[in-house]
Write a protein that holds these residues in place. Structure first.
Motif, PDB file in Angstrom:
ATOM      1  N   THR A 199      -9.892  -2.055   2.582  1.00  0.00           N
ATOM      2  CA  THR A 199      -9.492  -3.142   1.720  1.00  0.00           C
ATOM      3  C   THR A 199      -9.858  -4.444   2.068  1.00  0.00           C
ATOM      4  O   THR A 199     -10.300  -5.233   1.336  1.00  0.00           O
ATOM      5  CB  THR A 199      -7.608  -3.245   1.784  1.00  0.00           C
ATOM      6  N   ARG A 206       0.635   1.004   7.455  1.00  0.00           N
ATOM      7  CA  ARG A 206       1.017   1.712   6.109  1.00  0.00           C
ATOM      8  C   ARG A 206       2.016   2.573   6.304  1.00  0.00           C
ATOM      9  O   ARG A 206       2.573   3.239   5.287  1.00  0.00           O
ATOM     10  CB  ARG A 206      -0.165   2.267   5.431  1.00  0.00           C
ATOM     11  N   HIS A 215      -9.437   0.548  -2.776  1.00  0.00           N
ATOM     12  CA  HIS A 215      -8.829   1.283  -1.908  1.00  0.00           C
ATOM     13  C   HIS A 215      -8.091   2.407  -2.637  1.00  0.00           C
ATOM     14  O   HIS A 215      -8.394   3.809  -2.228  1.00  0.00           O
ATOM     15  CB  HIS A 215      -7.955   0.581  -1.182  1.00  0.00           C
ATOM     16  N   TYR A 216      -7.321   2.243  -3.628  1.00  0.00           N
ATOM     17  CA  TYR A 216      -6.468   3.348  -4.221  1.00  0.00           C
ATOM     18  C   TYR A 216      -7.403   4.417  -4.750  1.00  0.00           C
ATOM     19  O   TYR A 216      -7.160   5.687  -4.810  1.00  0.00           O
ATOM     20  CB  TYR A 216      -5.411   2.895  -5.243  1.00  0.00           C
ATOM     21  N   TYR A 217      -8.460   3.881  -5.483  1.00  0.00           N
ATOM     22  CA  TYR A 217      -9.377   4.801  -6.438  1.00  0.00           C
ATOM     23  C   TYR A 217     -10.596   5.576  -5.382  1.00  0.00           C
ATOM     24  O   TYR A 217     -10.769   6.734  -5.660  1.00  0.00           O
ATOM     25  CB  TYR A 217     -10.329   3.943  -7.212  1.00  0.00           C
ATOM     26  N   ASN A 231     -10.557   5.051  -1.618  1.00  0.00           N
ATOM     27  CA  ASN A 231     -10.255   4.908  -0.194  1.00  0.00           C
ATOM     28  C   ASN A 231     -11.162   3.791   0.385  1.00  0.00           C
ATOM     29  O   ASN A 231     -11.579   4.054   1.717  1.00  0.00           O
ATOM     30  CB  ASN A 231     -10.271   6.535   0.451  1.00  0.00           C
ATOM     31  N   VAL A 257       0.862  -1.273  -0.017  1.00  0.00           N
ATOM     32  CA  VAL A 257       0.048  -0.145  -0.035  1.00  0.00           C
ATOM     33  C   VAL A 257       0.857   1.272  -0.039  1.00  0.00           C
ATOM     34  O   VAL A 257       0.452   2.412  -0.786  1.00  0.00           O
ATOM     35  CB  VAL A 257      -1.007   0.009   1.247  1.00  0.00           C
ATOM     36  N   LEU A 271      -7.384  -3.603  -3.436  1.00  0.00           N
ATOM     37  CA  LEU A 271      -6.605  -2.699  -3.493  1.00  0.00           C
ATOM     38  C   LEU A 271      -6.798  -1.454  -4.440  1.00  0.00           C
ATOM     39  O   LEU A 271      -6.618  -0.337  -4.248  1.00  0.00           O
ATOM     40  CB  LEU A 271      -5.036  -3.203  -3.549  1.00  0.00           C
ATOM     41  N   HIS A 326       1.596   1.838  -3.729  1.00  0.00           N
ATOM     42  CA  HIS A 326       0.453   1.869  -4.412  1.00  0.00           C
ATOM     43  C   HIS A 326       0.740   0.521  -5.542  1.00  0.00           C
ATOM     44  O   HIS A 326       0.556   0.725  -6.654  1.00  0.00           O
ATOM     45  CB  HIS A 326      -0.035   3.137  -5.330  1.00  0.00           C
TER      46      HIS A 326
END
Length: 191
Positions: free
Chosen positions: A48, A92, A41-43, A45, A24, A38, A27
């Motif tokens: 996960t 993280r 999560h990245y796009y 939030n 994480v 994931l 990324h």
């Protein structure tokens, strides 16, 4: 039974450490349902672990009706891993190593976690469960099916990742696969 529960807890802990501590922060993606979680999560939030759990529900419903052994061998692993991934999100910001070291350590730690679970005939379910269903129905090696699924998921995240993270994620998935195969005994996947 005690060994299986211990394998689930240790494997889930290692997978969660690998994802939160090493993937994480850079990324990076893993394969399977975890990779899709994931991306979410990245796009967006989105948590996960929760995404992993929700995305796996259709597969577990199918397993309940058609392959109950697969259901029982994977459901506890899914729950434990999903909870631990969200519980260990503070990791993280704890390691902050270079991407090179993170790819190697993250892949090794996740691979050990998955391998321990598979050795004791359990898993996190997800696309491994889907691959098992496909392998059973068309007689193709499960490893080939997992590789194809992971490749499709990694490709889906390409636009978000960019070329560097895409390549590092590819290396990470290979490391996970190699370590998993070394730890897990052959031919034990959800027998």
């Amino acid at each position: 039974m005690f060994q299986k529960i211990a394998a689930i807890l240790i494997g889930s802990l290692l997978i969660s450490i690998g994802i939160n501590g090493f993937l994480v922060p850079h990324h990076l993606l893993d394969g399977g349902i975890t990779g899709i979680a994931l991306i979410l999560h990245y796009y967006f939030n989105f948590p996960t672990g929760l995404a992993m759990f929700l995305l796996s529900i259709p597969l577990f419903i199918y397993a309940w009706f058609y392959k109950r052994t697969y259901f029982f061998n994977s459901f506890l692993g899914l729950i434990a891993t999903s909870i631990m991934i969200d519980w260990l999100t503070p990791l993280r910001t704890q390691f902050l190593l270079s991407i090179y070291i993170s790819v190697i350590l993250g892949g090794a730690i996740i691979g050990i976690g998955v391998g321990i679970m598979l050795r004791y005939k359990t898993s996190t379910g997800g696309t491994d469960l889907l691959a098992q269903f496909i392998s059973d129905s068309i007689s193709v090696n499960i490893g080939v099916i997992i590789l194809i699924i992971d490749g499709l998921i990694l490709t889906a995240g390409f636009n978000m990742l960019g070329i560097n993270a895409f390549l590092f994620s590819s290396v990470n998935i290979c490391i996970i696969g190699i370590i998993t195969s070394k730890i897990a005994k052959p031919n034990i996947f959800l027998e």
